[in-house]
Write an enzyme that holds these catalytic residues in place. Structure first.
Site, PDB file in Angstrom:
ATOM      1  N   GLY A  41       0.855  -1.178   0.000  1.00 14.25           N
ATOM      2  CA  GLY A  41       0.000   0.000   0.000  1.00 14.25           C
ATOM      3  C   GLY A  41       0.888   1.223   0.000  1.00 14.25           C
ATOM      4  N   ASP A 250       7.264   4.780  -4.163  1.00 14.16           N
ATOM      5  CA  ASP A 250       6.938   5.037  -2.759  1.00 14.16           C
ATOM      6  C   ASP A 250       8.203   5.240  -1.936  1.00 14.16           C
ATOM      7  OD1 ASP A 250       4.255   4.690  -3.386  1.00 14.16           O
ATOM      8  OD2 ASP A 250       4.228   2.579  -2.786  1.00 14.16           O
TER       9      ASP A 250
END
Length: 306
Positions: A41, A250
């Site tokens: 995520g 990320d």
């Protein structure tokens, strides 16, 4: 003084990372050559890596019944991430991503939204926002994210934004709202081009309109950092054998912010971020090969100062 360096908002997910020889066609199957169930995520990734890079982190995500008591919950706690403000749905499961990568490093994504449906009925956590020096908004519900951005920005918090794969969920109006309430916009070249096309603006116009910094990642070609009324800064990518590109973006964002919040200039932030990403892509998943800060600084200085 703020108790938390960085509040991260967005998806915390269970990831299924698959290597395939080819993408399947309709009504056919394709061979999966490697399969890993990992923690991921975009928000979860940024939170873990930023914490490893020395920041005090708070994480707000919508998670489901299978998160409580999971190894992921334990890992976040062990990694020093505050998860007391997580939004828990007792009926649905935690968002889950299925990521397929072929030998050309092209990817296909399937995403189970699950407990993330709870964003639409959950008030923003104003206390958590006020308690943080800065906030990073990752993939997630656009309306919820915009409410958080507006509140943080109006209270003089630094706001960074990376829509990631959820970019297409944002309407033109959504993007106008978000860009006027953030300081840093992150995206890969396709995402930044998409935003420019949708808003009918070039990068210079977006810089004048909202964020003062735009960071565009270019994969193996490195990254570019744009600032208003300044020449773009190009950051070369380190040459490594990439095992899995998932999460490189990320890790870049987390590492960039870890240095920017310490007052370093954007060029150094970009070099540090690129170095961290070079470790991440050498293993399956985003949270499996995180270097120490000392390792990053040594490798960064060796590469960029030669």
């Amino acid at each position: 003084m703020s108790e938390i360096d960085l509040l991260v908002i967005g998806h915390t997910c269970f990831d299924y990372i698959m290597q395939v020889k080819e993408f399947s066609k309709v009504n056919t199957s394709a061979l999966v050559t490697n399969l890993e169930q990992l923690h991921g995520g975009a928000a979860g990734n940024v939170a873990v890596i930023a914490s490893k890079m020395g920041l005090d982190i708070d994480l707000i995500s919508c998670v489901g019944k299978n998160f409580i008591g999971s190894k992921y919950e334990s890992q976040l706690i062990d990694d020093g991430v505050n998860i007391a403000n997580m939004i828990v749905d007792d009926n649905l499961n935690t968002p889950t991503a299925f990521v397929l990568t072929n030998p050309e490093d092209q990817q296909m994504f399937y995403f189970y939204w699950g407990a993330a449906e709870k964003y639409s009925t959950t008030p923003i956590n104003e206390a958590a926002i006020l308690d943080a020096e800065a906030m990073h908004i990752a993939t997630g519900d656009p309306e919820y994210n915009i409410k958080c951005a507006k509140f943080a920005y109006s209270n003089d918090k630094l706001v960074s934004f990376d829509p990631g794969q959820d970019l297409t969920l944002y309407t033109t109006e959504n993007l106008h709202d978000m860009l006027q309430n953030c300081n840093i916009l992150f995206g890969n070249e396709h995402e930044i081009d998409y935003i420019c096309d949708l808003l009918e603006m070039n990068i210079d116009e977006i810089l004048e309109y909202g964020p003062g910094i735009i960071v565009k990642s270019l994969g193996s070609n490195g990254s570019e950092i744009y600032q208003e009324r300044e020449d773009p800064i190009h950051i070369d990518a380190l040459t490594v054998k990439a095992e899995d590109p998932t999460g490189a973006g990320d890790s870049y964002r987390a590492a960039f912010l870890s240095q920017y919040l310490r007052g370093n200039d954007v060029k150094m932030c970009g070099e540090f971020a690129s170095t961290v990403a070079s470790y991440i892509v050498q293993a399956q998943g985003t949270q499996t090969n995180i270097p120490t800060q000392d390792q990053v600084l040594e490798k960064m200085n060796d590469f960029y100062n030669d």
